[in-house]
Motif scaffolding. Structure first.
Motif, PDB file in Angstrom:
ATOM      1  N   VAL A   1       0.869  -1.181   0.000  1.00 35.44           N
ATOM      2  CA  VAL A   1       0.000   0.000   0.000  1.00 35.44           C
ATOM      3  C   VAL A   1       0.903   1.226   0.000  1.00 35.44           C
ATOM      4  O   VAL A   1       1.885   1.281   0.743  1.00 35.44           O
ATOM      5  CB  VAL A   1      -0.918  -0.015   1.238  1.00 35.44           C
ATOM      6  N   PRO A   2       0.609   2.242  -0.834  1.00 36.10           N
ATOM      7  CA  PRO A   2       1.479   3.412  -0.837  1.00 36.10           C
ATOM      8  C   PRO A   2       1.441   4.117   0.522  1.00 36.10           C
ATOM      9  O   PRO A   2       0.408   4.254   1.157  1.00 36.10           O
ATOM     10  CB  PRO A   2       0.906   4.309  -1.934  1.00 36.10           C
ATOM     11  N   SER A   3       2.607   4.589   0.958  1.00 31.24           N
ATOM     12  CA  SER A   3       2.694   5.239   2.260  1.00 31.24           C
ATOM     13  C   SER A   3       2.396   6.731   2.162  1.00 31.24           C
ATOM     14  O   SER A   3       1.962   7.342   3.142  1.00 31.24           O
ATOM     15  CB  SER A   3       4.079   5.030   2.854  1.00 31.24           C
ATOM     16  N   ALA A   4       2.598   7.317   1.026  1.00 30.03           N
ATOM     17  CA  ALA A   4       2.313   8.742   0.873  1.00 30.03           C
ATOM     18  C   ALA A   4       0.976   8.897   0.162  1.00 30.03           C
ATOM     19  O   ALA A   4       0.581   8.059  -0.651  1.00 30.03           O
ATOM     20  CB  ALA A   4       3.405   9.404   0.054  1.00 30.03           C
ATOM     21  N   PRO A   5       0.243   9.978   0.445  1.00 31.69           N
ATOM     22  CA  PRO A   5      -1.031  10.171  -0.246  1.00 31.69           C
ATOM     23  C   PRO A   5      -0.768  10.433  -1.730  1.00 31.69           C
ATOM     24  O   PRO A   5       0.221  11.042  -2.124  1.00 31.69           O
ATOM     25  CB  PRO A   5      -1.659  11.372   0.446  1.00 31.69           C
TER      26      PRO A   5
END
Length: 110
Positions: free
Chosen positions: A103-107
């Protein structure tokens, strides 16, 4: 008594004789044929051809026989059997379950 060196010497002599007899045969293309000269020699062309063909067949059969004998002696001499007998069969490994995507950690930018 070990027959391996004796048969090996016979095998090498047969190989040299086979090469010599093949080179003596008349070449159809005229490349390396030493024995293809015309003229009244000891034998006619047809009888010399038949003799060389038979001689080649006999020497080739003897060469094949000594090859097989040498292979059998060598396999019994080592006493270890075939190299394929030493290969250990392993059970097939089940494929690992695929990992879940990260899952991407940054928006995400919009």
């Amino acid at each position: 008594m070990d027959f391996f060196p004796i048969i090996l010497v016979i095998h090498i002599l047969l190989a040299l004789a086979l090469v010599g007899v093949i080179l003596l045969q008349r070449s159809e293309g005229g490349a390396l044929g030493i024995g293809g000269s015309s003229g009244g020699g000891l034998m006619s062309g047809r009888s010399a051809g038949n003799l060389l063909t038979r001689t080649t067949a006999i020497i080739a059969a003897l060469f094949f026989s000594t090859s097989m004998i040498l292979a059998l002696i060598a396999s019994h001499r080592s006493g270890e059997g075939s190299p394929f007998d030493k290969v250990q069969v392993q059970a097939p490994v089940a494929p690992a379950a695929p990992a879940e995507p990260a899952v991407p950690s940054a928006p995400l930018a919009r």
